[in-house]
Motif scaffolding. Sequence first.
Motif, PDB file in Angstrom:
ATOM      1  N   LEU A  85     114.080   5.615  71.360  1.00 50.33           N
ATOM      2  CA  LEU A  85     113.417   7.077  71.045  1.00 50.33           C
ATOM      3  C   LEU A  85     113.725   8.130  69.236  1.00 50.33           C
ATOM      4  N   LEU A  86     115.288   7.567  69.228  1.00 47.38           N
ATOM      5  CA  LEU A  86     114.560   8.996  67.562  1.00 47.38           C
ATOM      6  C   LEU A  86     114.471   7.918  66.601  1.00 47.38           C
ATOM      7  N   GLU A  87     114.271   6.446  66.831  1.00 50.39           N
ATOM      8  CA  GLU A  87     113.587   4.820  66.304  1.00 50.39           C
ATOM      9  C   GLU A  87     111.923   6.085  66.189  1.00 50.39           C
ATOM     10  N   LEU A  88     111.334   5.866  67.205  1.00 46.56           N
ATOM     11  CA  LEU A  88     109.911   6.141  67.730  1.00 46.56           C
ATOM     12  C   LEU A  88     109.474   7.753  67.189  1.00 46.56           C
ATOM     13  N   ILE A  89     110.804   7.956  67.306  1.00 48.85           N
ATOM     14  CA  ILE A  89     110.633  10.119  66.379  1.00 48.85           C
ATOM     15  C   ILE A  89     110.325   9.321  64.720  1.00 48.85           C
ATOM     16  N   LYS A  90     111.181   9.112  64.033  1.00 50.84           N
ATOM     17  CA  LYS A  90     111.691   9.194  62.973  1.00 50.84           C
ATOM     18  C   LYS A  90     109.819   8.493  61.932  1.00 50.84           C
ATOM     19  N   GLY A  91     109.389   7.464  62.801  1.00 50.12           N
ATOM     20  CA  GLY A  91     107.879   7.217  62.649  1.00 50.12           C
ATOM     21  C   GLY A  91     107.055   7.693  63.328  1.00 50.12           C
ATOM     22  N   VAL A 100     108.915  12.117  59.849  1.00 47.88           N
ATOM     23  CA  VAL A 100     109.373  12.824  60.266  1.00 47.88           C
ATOM     24  C   VAL A 100     110.863  12.669  59.917  1.00 47.88           C
ATOM     25  N   GLU A 101     111.433  11.556  59.473  1.00 47.18           N
ATOM     26  CA  GLU A 101     111.699  10.347  58.722  1.00 47.18           C
ATOM     27  C   GLU A 101     112.317  11.998  57.862  1.00 47.18           C
ATOM     28  N   ASN A 102     111.551  11.666  56.570  1.00 42.32           N
ATOM     29  CA  ASN A 102     111.073  11.759  55.405  1.00 42.32           C
ATOM     30  C   ASN A 102     111.627  13.674  55.922  1.00 42.32           C
ATOM     31  N   GLY A 144     106.500  21.528  71.219  1.00 38.45           N
ATOM     32  CA  GLY A 144     107.545  21.759  71.634  1.00 38.45           C
ATOM     33  C   GLY A 144     108.330  22.424  70.845  1.00 38.45           C
ATOM     34  N   GLY A 145     109.594  22.111  70.996  1.00 37.99           N
ATOM     35  CA  GLY A 145     110.236  21.789  70.230  1.00 37.99           C
ATOM     36  C   GLY A 145     111.369  21.280  68.794  1.00 37.99           C
ATOM     37  N   ILE A 146     110.734  20.631  69.075  1.00 39.94           N
ATOM     38  CA  ILE A 146     110.537  19.049  67.762  1.00 39.94           C
ATOM     39  C   ILE A 146     109.309  19.203  66.800  1.00 39.94           C
ATOM     40  N   SER A 147     108.213  19.522  67.307  1.00 39.07           N
ATOM     41  CA  SER A 147     107.196  20.344  66.498  1.00 39.07           C
ATOM     42  C   SER A 147     107.884  21.719  65.964  1.00 39.07           C
ATOM     43  N   ASP A 148     108.424  22.656  66.460  1.00 35.57           N
ATOM     44  CA  ASP A 148     109.160  24.103  65.939  1.00 35.57           C
ATOM     45  C   ASP A 148     109.585  23.818  64.363  1.00 35.57           C
ATOM     46  N   VAL A 149     110.308  22.244  64.712  1.00 35.68           N
ATOM     47  CA  VAL A 149     110.940  21.368  63.369  1.00 35.68           C
ATOM     48  C   VAL A 149     110.631  21.407  62.625  1.00 35.68           C
ATOM     49  N   VAL A 150     109.635  20.361  62.759  1.00 32.98           N
ATOM     50  CA  VAL A 150     108.590  19.716  61.361  1.00 32.98           C
ATOM     51  C   VAL A 150     107.772  20.140  60.875  1.00 32.98           C
TER      52      VAL A 150
END
Length: 286
Positions: A85-91, A100-102, A144-150
């Motif tokens: 899931l982390l690899e998916l998010i990073k891409g 997101v990885e940047n 939600g949370g991830i969008s708020d971060v990136v």
Amino acid sequence: MGMKILKQALLMVLALLLVAGPAVAQQDAPSGEDYVQQAESGSINWDNGSMIATGVGAPPANAVNAAQARGMAKRAATVIARRNLLELIKGVQIDSSTTVENFMVSSDVVVSRIRGFLQNSQILDTAYMSDGSVEVTVGLKLRGGISDVVLPKADRFKLQAPAAAPKPEQLVPGAYTGLVVDARGLGVRPAMSPRILDEDGKELYGTVMVSREYAIQQGMAGYAKDQDKAMTNPRVGSNPMTVAAVAVKGRSRSDLVIPTAKAEEIRTQAESKEYLGQARVMILLD
């Protein structure tokens, strides 16, 4: 292969029901007409903003008994699923030039927060195999949370959220309630923060039109691959305007270009300020 695709579709339904919060509750459950981006060990549904990933754990040879072996295999599968899931998010593409990885490379705070979300990702399915191995599927919201971060900081967005959408009986007859952009055939890739430009490069739609609150909670745009589904999606209301994109821009091919005349028409419509400000935009992709 057919059973695997069916299983992924069912899991995407679970991802919406179990993981999605109030911001996406109004949207339809995933269907075969949603735009789902497949990866080796997971997928992203760009219509409802849910992600799933799977992992398989094998039972250790030194387990005391079958129950312990199965429990350890499940824990291993969960770790692997969350790693996938982390690899998916990073891409995930944030905008036309940034993933997101940047962001993770440039900020330890971003890394820490995203790992926190991963640790709290929900286990959506557990399958026990005849050989003792276990397959676990986990899910997480991209919104939600991830969008708020990136997503960019507040100064890149419209400062205030627009007024609530008018009720159907309050609409001027024929008033548009959303925008559907047909970008099929252009090789467009989905992104968290796409832009819509006219042929002169002037921005019609982007972060400057939307409050950050809307962008975080429901995404800048929904994506679909069927025109009828896009036109009837609750996101764009009962009478969306349609326009065909004529080109794509940006390194990641996520920014859309529409005819300048059509862009000017949208700019002069009073109601467009409300539906664009509320991110009532759907994008059709192949």
